[in-house]
Write a protein that holds these residues in place. Structure first.
Motif, PDB file in Angstrom:
ATOM      1  N   TYR A 121     -30.849-116.977 -33.124  1.00  0.00           N
ATOM      2  CA  TYR A 121     -29.631-116.860 -33.677  1.00  0.00           C
ATOM      3  C   TYR A 121     -29.405-115.550 -34.172  1.00  0.00           C
ATOM      4  CZ  TYR A 121     -29.531-122.111 -33.481  1.00  0.00           C
ATOM      5  OH  TYR A 121     -29.964-123.313 -32.949  1.00  0.00           O
ATOM      6  N   ARG A 122     -30.440-114.526 -34.478  1.00  0.00           N
ATOM      7  CA  ARG A 122     -30.028-113.357 -34.969  1.00  0.00           C
ATOM      8  C   ARG A 122     -28.791-112.631 -34.192  1.00  0.00           C
ATOM      9  NH1 ARG A 122     -34.771-109.052 -34.675  1.00  0.00           N
ATOM     10  NH2 ARG A 122     -32.916-107.648 -35.453  1.00  0.00           N
ATOM     11  N   ALA A 123     -28.815-112.580 -33.025  1.00  0.00           N
ATOM     12  CA  ALA A 123     -27.764-111.927 -32.210  1.00  0.00           C
ATOM     13  C   ALA A 123     -26.388-112.866 -32.006  1.00  0.00           C
ATOM     14  CB  ALA A 123     -28.217-111.093 -31.097  1.00  0.00           C
ATOM     15  N   LEU A 124     -26.259-114.134 -32.450  1.00  0.00           N
ATOM     16  CA  LEU A 124     -25.337-115.035 -31.776  1.00  0.00           C
ATOM     17  C   LEU A 124     -23.969-114.819 -32.625  1.00  0.00           C
ATOM     18  CD1 LEU A 124     -24.426-117.460 -30.102  1.00  0.00           C
ATOM     19  CD2 LEU A 124     -25.490-118.969 -31.973  1.00  0.00           C
ATOM     20  N   GLN A 125     -23.153-114.714 -32.027  1.00  0.00           N
ATOM     21  CA  GLN A 125     -21.608-114.388 -32.630  1.00  0.00           C
ATOM     22  C   GLN A 125     -20.960-115.831 -32.570  1.00  0.00           C
ATOM     23  OE1 GLN A 125     -20.688-111.422 -34.166  1.00  0.00           O
ATOM     24  NE2 GLN A 125     -22.746-111.075 -33.687  1.00  0.00           N
ATOM     25  N   LEU A 126     -20.456-116.393 -33.731  1.00  0.00           N
ATOM     26  CA  LEU A 126     -19.560-117.530 -33.656  1.00  0.00           C
ATOM     27  C   LEU A 126     -18.253-117.101 -33.875  1.00  0.00           C
ATOM     28  CD1 LEU A 126     -21.926-120.151 -35.617  1.00  0.00           C
ATOM     29  CD2 LEU A 126     -21.526-119.987 -33.141  1.00  0.00           C
ATOM     30  N   ALA A 127     -17.001-117.750 -33.255  1.00  0.00           N
ATOM     31  CA  ALA A 127     -15.673-117.465 -33.428  1.00  0.00           C
ATOM     32  C   ALA A 127     -15.160-117.673 -34.834  1.00  0.00           C
ATOM     33  CB  ALA A 127     -14.980-118.005 -32.281  1.00  0.00           C
ATOM     34  N   ASP A 128     -15.670-118.799 -35.315  1.00  0.00           N
ATOM     35  CA  ASP A 128     -15.067-119.494 -36.540  1.00  0.00           C
ATOM     36  C   ASP A 128     -15.910-118.440 -37.675  1.00  0.00           C
ATOM     37  OD1 ASP A 128     -15.743-121.432 -39.099  1.00  0.00           O
ATOM     38  OD2 ASP A 128     -13.826-121.768 -38.224  1.00  0.00           O
ATOM     39  N   PRO A 129     -15.142-117.802 -38.864  1.00  0.00           N
ATOM     40  CA  PRO A 129     -15.738-116.852 -39.501  1.00  0.00           C
ATOM     41  C   PRO A 129     -16.752-117.615 -40.559  1.00  0.00           C
ATOM     42  CG  PRO A 129     -13.440-116.374 -39.264  1.00  0.00           C
ATOM     43  CD  PRO A 129     -13.740-117.770 -38.665  1.00  0.00           C
ATOM     44  N   LYS A 130     -16.375-118.841 -41.162  1.00  0.00           N
ATOM     45  CA  LYS A 130     -17.183-119.256 -42.138  1.00  0.00           C
ATOM     46  C   LYS A 130     -18.458-119.867 -41.281  1.00  0.00           C
ATOM     47  CE  LYS A 130     -17.415-122.861 -45.593  1.00  0.00           C
ATOM     48  NZ  LYS A 130     -16.721-124.076 -46.287  1.00  0.00           N
ATOM     49  N   ALA A 131     -18.548-120.557 -40.088  1.00  0.00           N
ATOM     50  CA  ALA A 131     -19.475-120.889 -39.279  1.00  0.00           C
ATOM     51  C   ALA A 131     -20.383-119.877 -39.185  1.00  0.00           C
ATOM     52  CB  ALA A 131     -19.122-121.708 -38.063  1.00  0.00           C
ATOM     53  N   HIS A 132     -19.842-118.597 -38.605  1.00  0.00           N
ATOM     54  CA  HIS A 132     -20.697-117.557 -38.537  1.00  0.00           C
ATOM     55  C   HIS A 132     -21.353-117.022 -39.603  1.00  0.00           C
ATOM     56  CE1 HIS A 132     -21.746-113.861 -36.318  1.00  0.00           C
ATOM     57  NE2 HIS A 132     -21.348-112.955 -37.460  1.00  0.00           N
ATOM     58  N   ALA A 133     -20.685-117.014 -40.993  1.00  0.00           N
ATOM     59  CA  ALA A 133     -21.386-116.642 -42.181  1.00  0.00           C
ATOM     60  C   ALA A 133     -22.433-117.560 -42.404  1.00  0.00           C
ATOM     61  CB  ALA A 133     -20.265-116.622 -43.113  1.00  0.00           C
ATOM     62  N   GLU A 134     -21.893-118.649 -42.316  1.00  0.00           N
ATOM     63  CA  GLU A 134     -23.097-119.860 -42.591  1.00  0.00           C
ATOM     64  C   GLU A 134     -24.103-119.599 -41.704  1.00  0.00           C
ATOM     65  OE1 GLU A 134     -23.530-121.930 -45.045  1.00  0.00           O
ATOM     66  OE2 GLU A 134     -21.682-122.235 -45.777  1.00  0.00           O
ATOM     67  N   LEU A 135     -24.378-119.377 -40.465  1.00  0.00           N
ATOM     68  CA  LEU A 135     -25.374-119.181 -39.352  1.00  0.00           C
ATOM     69  C   LEU A 135     -26.078-118.003 -39.731  1.00  0.00           C
ATOM     70  CD1 LEU A 135     -26.839-120.008 -36.993  1.00  0.00           C
ATOM     71  CD2 LEU A 135     -25.244-118.459 -35.822  1.00  0.00           C
ATOM     72  N   HIS A 136     -25.479-116.814 -40.166  1.00  0.00           N
ATOM     73  CA  HIS A 136     -26.393-115.675 -40.617  1.00  0.00           C
ATOM     74  C   HIS A 136     -26.926-115.753 -42.030  1.00  0.00           C
ATOM     75  CE1 HIS A 136     -25.784-113.865 -36.618  1.00  0.00           C
ATOM     76  NE2 HIS A 136     -24.827-114.367 -36.355  1.00  0.00           N
ATOM     77  N   ILE A 137     -26.438-116.485 -42.936  1.00  0.00           N
ATOM     78  CA  ILE A 137     -27.244-116.730 -44.073  1.00  0.00           C
ATOM     79  C   ILE A 137     -28.585-117.319 -43.697  1.00  0.00           C
ATOM     80  CG2 ILE A 137     -27.005-117.714 -46.170  1.00  0.00           C
ATOM     81  CD1 ILE A 137     -23.910-117.200 -46.242  1.00  0.00           C
ATOM     82  N   SER A 138     -28.512-118.387 -42.864  1.00  0.00           N
ATOM     83  CA  SER A 138     -29.753-118.939 -42.524  1.00  0.00           C
ATOM     84  C   SER A 138     -30.702-117.965 -42.010  1.00  0.00           C
ATOM     85  CB  SER A 138     -29.377-120.285 -41.824  1.00  0.00           C
ATOM     86  OG  SER A 138     -28.801-120.909 -42.301  1.00  0.00           O
ATOM     87  N   VAL A 139     -30.224-117.188 -40.884  1.00  0.00           N
ATOM     88  CA  VAL A 139     -31.061-116.274 -40.432  1.00  0.00           C
ATOM     89  C   VAL A 139     -31.602-115.183 -41.489  1.00  0.00           C
ATOM     90  CG1 VAL A 139     -31.195-114.256 -38.769  1.00  0.00           C
ATOM     91  CG2 VAL A 139     -29.672-116.578 -38.251  1.00  0.00           C
ATOM     92  N   ALA A 140     -30.744-114.919 -42.212  1.00  0.00           N
ATOM     93  CA  ALA A 140     -31.261-113.991 -43.544  1.00  0.00           C
ATOM     94  C   ALA A 140     -32.085-114.669 -44.222  1.00  0.00           C
ATOM     95  CB  ALA A 140     -29.998-113.641 -44.403  1.00  0.00           C
ATOM     96  N   MET A 141     -32.084-116.042 -44.456  1.00  0.00           N
ATOM     97  CA  MET A 141     -33.030-116.740 -45.351  1.00  0.00           C
ATOM     98  C   MET A 141     -34.479-116.652 -44.538  1.00  0.00           C
ATOM     99  SD  MET A 141     -30.919-119.830 -46.712  1.00  0.00           S
ATOM    100  CE  MET A 141     -29.924-119.678 -48.371  1.00  0.00           C
ATOM    101  N   ALA A 142     -34.342-116.876 -43.374  1.00  0.00           N
ATOM    102  CA  ALA A 142     -35.400-116.881 -42.447  1.00  0.00           C
ATOM    103  C   ALA A 142     -36.227-115.802 -42.426  1.00  0.00           C
ATOM    104  CB  ALA A 142     -35.171-117.309 -40.825  1.00  0.00           C
TER     105      ALA A 142
END
Length: 922
Positions: A121-142
């Motif tokens: 997921y590190r390079a995945l872009q999601l159109a929904d801003p909040k979903a995108h933020a939630e995803l990349h917070i998880s990547v940051a945690m990883a």
């Protein structure tokens, strides 16, 4: 419950799922099932909601909405592994990525699969801003979980582009500040996060309370923070748990029981409350009661990391070490951040005397600032078991709390106040049930090589802990250091009587066997344990070490590693060792395959990706190596090694300018990196820029005026330019600054290049007489004699070298080669000894074939050479030797094939006359 989704969010997901299914033919049935599940969640009956959804999925397994809802419910209940399976199915069934991908990333993260989160997921872009933020917070945690702090920061920045930090991002930023030793900054960040509500607000308050309690020793403030967490979310299990633990730490068992009852009222079917009941038994040392409560919970939720942690700690207290190890290791695989599992597992390994496993387990805790006192004490004892007395003493000095008095005495030892400090440590050791003062004494005496007092302190430790193997193991190390091999053997055997599978004791005995020439017995020490534990990386690597030290064939070593990898496919150390062994053995194609398999088995691991790049480079696939190293360098921008690897790949491509760029980047990160310095000078010389190379050498001299590195570099530049006197001056200065064999060797070569052979001989005799222990210089002089045609002098020099160092691989190999070329006896025996000393050396294998040929064993020589050519297909000299042997054996067809391959090289191979002469014999 940190990071879990609030109950109202689950209801929203379930209700939203109703609208996603109107087009299905059985939409009414699904609507009813989802509505029932939503109602169960609303009344806080998650078990009923799960049952409803599972029942529906038995009838309609292809429902993405039900899979999504079930996945989120399971994630909320702590069943991350099962939740990820459901969410993956929802994603594959076409659920909108913005709804399912952030949840799946969280499930993977909670399952301990941080590397997969990053890879996927590190390079995945999601159109929904909040979903995108939630995803990349998880990547940051990883990324933070794997130690990739810079990647974590960049992912947090990506997540924040759509607006201010979400609560999970605030939590992670605070955790990063904690890891950097900034608890006050972390606390301030959390206290400023006033916009969070519900579960997220509770998560923030719980972390704030943990900082206040553990880092700042403000118990009352921590208590208030935990209570604020429960005001935000009365069902927040982590807050209830924190309050229970705080009350237990204060000895308030009644308050802890009341808190558990409050959770039971808030969540009548709460698994968390039942876990806390077991925890209460554990704290009251009613371990049997805790086990009885935990077993049914664990049977119902075998993947719950909190349950696994507590059950493992309980089994440890009850003395069931094997069961405890399995539970605790599984718990840490599910959640590496568990607070009790890691120190308990380390304590278990320490009790068994498995020092390397202690340090491996404690590594994340040792990276904290400051290191917890109990952790420092355990790590110090482990270092002592490994014979690292100085590191042990440093760790003991870092302890606190109970170790404060020991720390004070160690500080006095460091100041030279030995007598009073030792007297106080001995008093402490005699009055305390703890082994900390004893091990501090032992470490000090071992570091000072004061063996009698070390043995006396070990005797005292043994009287205190007669049921543990540590004393016997330490005694074995001390007696071995004193060359009392019989006593060391007896001590290791005594340790094995206490713990029959104690790896350090088996390794100690194997080392003694090797010293006494009993190679078969050395292997037998480890082979049964390795067969019994095929997936234990430490045991397997210990066996491989013994195999290599006893001269095992390279194929035997790689076969052993292959079996170990098959038994433990997720072990990074085993896979790295296999790849490295294949590369060392010249089996580049096999190494490349092993590296690809490793990356597939453990996706995202930077060490394995690096190994894959090295394998590609060794196989001549330079472009792939560049691609891999470039991707890694983006993830690890501060790694000078990756820049050096990129330079190597560029040099292999003939791209000197690109190589120079990467070398300068490596040196910007690590200015004293010797190999990068040497390679840069070599590259500049290849580019015809001798002046730049000399300027760089002078820069190194200016930065380190008392170091020899810059003068070695200048000597090389001056030699390349034919400036013999300037080169001699540079190497003389290097020898003054670094009186080493390396400097002496370079100066001798400079004398020879300048035509000053008499001066070279005087220098050699003077240096050799003053430094008889420097074997590399002696080997170099023998090589020089052979190169000058002084075969008798070379033979005498090699024999003298081997008298001083009977296992010197280069000396054995070169003397064997010399004897074989002259037809003298003894070449084969020497070649066999060289192979035992350096089983991976291609030059040694070539010499062995030559020695066999000289002894008339031409068929066996051809077999050895054929295996060598298979390992190192790119060396035409080895192939020509094989062709020569095949002609001798009469195998003309195979000889013809080898010679045709050589003939195709044309002018690229200068020995074409020999090739043609052999072809004429066919």
């Amino acid at each position: 419950m940190t990071g879990s989704a609030p109950g109202f969010a689950i209801v929203a997901v379930l209700l939203a799922a109703l609208g996603a299914c109107n087009v299905r033919s059985d939409a009414d049935f699904e609507t009813e099932a989802l509505a029932d599940a939503a109602a169960a969640v609303a009344r806080k009956d998650a078990a009923a909601a799960v049952l409803t959804l599972k029942t529906h999925l038995q009838r309609q397994p292809e429902s993405p909405a039900a899979r999504l809802a079930l996945g989120q419910l399971l994630l909320e209940q702590g069943e991350a592994g099962t939740a990820e399976i459901e969410l993956a199915k929802a994603e594959s069934l076409g659920m909108e990525p913005a709804r399912v991908v952030p949840l799946r990333a969280r499930a993977l993260l909670a399952s301990g699969k941080a590397a997969e989160v990053i890879e996927r997921y590190r390079a995945l872009q999601l159109a929904d801003p909040k979903a995108h933020a939630e995803l990349h917070i998880s990547v940051a945690m990883a990324a933070a979980a794997t130690g990739a702090t810079e990647l974590a920061q960049s992912q947090l920045a990506d997540a924040a582009r759509g607006g201010p930090d979400l609560p999970r991002a605030t939590l992670l930023r605070a955790r990063l500040e904690l890891a950097a030793g900034q608890p006050q900054a972390a606390l301030a960040r959390l206290q400023a996060a006033t916009s969070a509500t519900g579960t997220e607000a509770a998560d923030i308050q719980v972390l704030a309370g943990e900082i206040l309690q553990a880092r700042l020793q403000r118990g009352d403030d921590a208590l208030a923070a935990f209570k604020r967490a429960l005001q935000a979310d009365p069902t927040h299990a982590a807050a209830h748990r924190a309050l229970v633990l705080l009350q237990l730490a204060r000895g308030d068992t009644d308050g802890a029981r009341s808190q558990i009852e409050a959770l039971e009222r808030a969540q009548p079917h709460s698994t968390a409350a039942r876990i806390l009941r077991a925890m209460l038994d554990f704290e009251r040392q009613d371990y049997a009661g805790a086990r009885a409560k935990l077993q049914p919970l664990l049977a119902a939720s075998p993947a719950n990391p909190v349950l696994l942690e507590l059950a493992g700690a309980t089994e440890f207290k009850l003395g069931a070490l094997d069961a405890a190890e399995t539970l605790l290791r599984t718990a840490l695989e599910r959640n590496p951040q568990l607070p009790l599992a890691r120190p308990t597992l380390a304590q278990l390994y320490l009790q068994r005397g498995q020092a390397e496993l202690v340090l491996e387990t404690l590594a994340p805790l040792l990276a904290q600032a400051p290191v917890p006192a109990a952790v420092a004490a355990m790590a110090g004892q482990a270092q002592l078991l490994l014979g690292h007395a100085a590191q042990a003493e440093k760790l003991f000095a870092a302890g606190g709390d109970e170790a404060a008095r020991v720390r004070v005495q160690l500080a006095r030892l460091a100041q030279g106040q030995e007598a009073p400090a030792l007297a106080e440590l001995q008093t402490l050791a005699g009055s305390s049930r703890s082994a900390l003062a004893d091990t501090a004494l032992i470490g000090h005496f071992m570091r000072k090589q004061d063996w009698p007092r070390a043995l006396a302190a070990i005797d005292a430790l043994e009287r205190k802990q007669p049921e543990r193997p540590a004393a016997a193991l330490l005694r074995g190390r001390v007696l071995g250091a004193r060359q009392d091999l019989a006593g060391a053997r007896a001590s290791y055997e005594a340790a094995l009587k206490i713990s029959p599978q104690l790896l350090p004791a088996l390794q100690g005995l194997a080392a003694l066997d090797i010293a006494e020439g009993q190679t078969a017995q050395a292997r037998q020490r480890l082979q049964p344990l390795a067969a019994k534990n095929p997936g234990d990386a430490h045991v397997q690597l210990a066996l491989v070490d013994i195999l290599e030290r006893t001269g095992a064939q390279a194929d035997e070593v790689t076969a052993q590693l292959g079996q170990a990898v098959a038994a433990s496919p997720g072990s990074v150390p085993l896979r790295l060792q296999l790849i490295n062994a294949l590369l060392k053995n010249g089996q580049t194609a096999s190494a490349k395959t092993a590296a690809a398999d490793a990356v597939a088995a453990v996706p995202g691991n930077t060490e394995l990706l690096h190994a894959k790049g090295r394998a590609a480079l060794a196989a001549g696939e330079n472009e792939q190596a560049v691609t891999l190293f470039t991707e890694l360098a983006q993830r690890l921008p501060k790694s000078p090694q990756l820049q050096l690897d990129l330079a190597s790949a560029r040099l292999a491509q003939g791209e000197l300018a690109g190589a120079e760029r990467h070398l300068r980047q490596a040196l910007a990160l690590a200015p004293d990196m010797a190999l990068a310095q040497e390679t840069l000078v070599s590259t500049l010389l290849q580019r015809g820029r001798a002046d730049d190379a000399l300027a760089f050498a002078r820069t190194v001299q200016g930065r380190s005026p008392t170091g020899a590195a810059g003068f070695f570099l200048e000597g090389r530049v001056q030699s390349a330019g034919g400036h013999a006197e300037a080169a001699l001056a540079a190497y003389r200065r290097a020898l003054q600054l670094e009186p080493s064999g390396r400097a002496a060797l370079h100066l001798h070569a400079a004398f020879m290049a300048a035509g000053q052979s008499d001066a070279a001989d005087r220098h050699a005799r003077s240096w050799a007489a003053a430094h008889p222990d420097q074997l590399d210089f002696a080997s170099y002089l023998a090589d020089q004699a052979a190169m000058r045609g002084n075969l008798a002098g070379a033979e005498a020099a090699y024999r003298e070298l081997l008298r001083r160092a009977p296992t010197h691989a280069v000396g054995l190999n070169n003397l064997a080669w010399l004897l074989a070329r002259q037809g003298k006896p003894g070449a084969l025996a020497l070649a066999e000894r060289a192979r035992a000393a350096a089983p991976y050396s291609a030059a040694v294998q070539d010499t062995l074939a030559l020695a066999l040929e000289a002894e008339g064993q031409v068929g066996r020589a051809a077999e050895v050479q054929a295996r060598l050519v298979e390992r190192v297909p790119g060396n035409p000299d080895y192939r020509l030797h094989l062709a020569h042997l095949l002609v001798k054996t009469g195998d003309k067809n195979k000889a013809r094939g080898e010679l045709q391959a050589l003939a195709k090289l044309g002018d690229r191979y200068p020995r074409q006359r020999e090739v043609a002469a052999l072809q004429a014999q066919l």
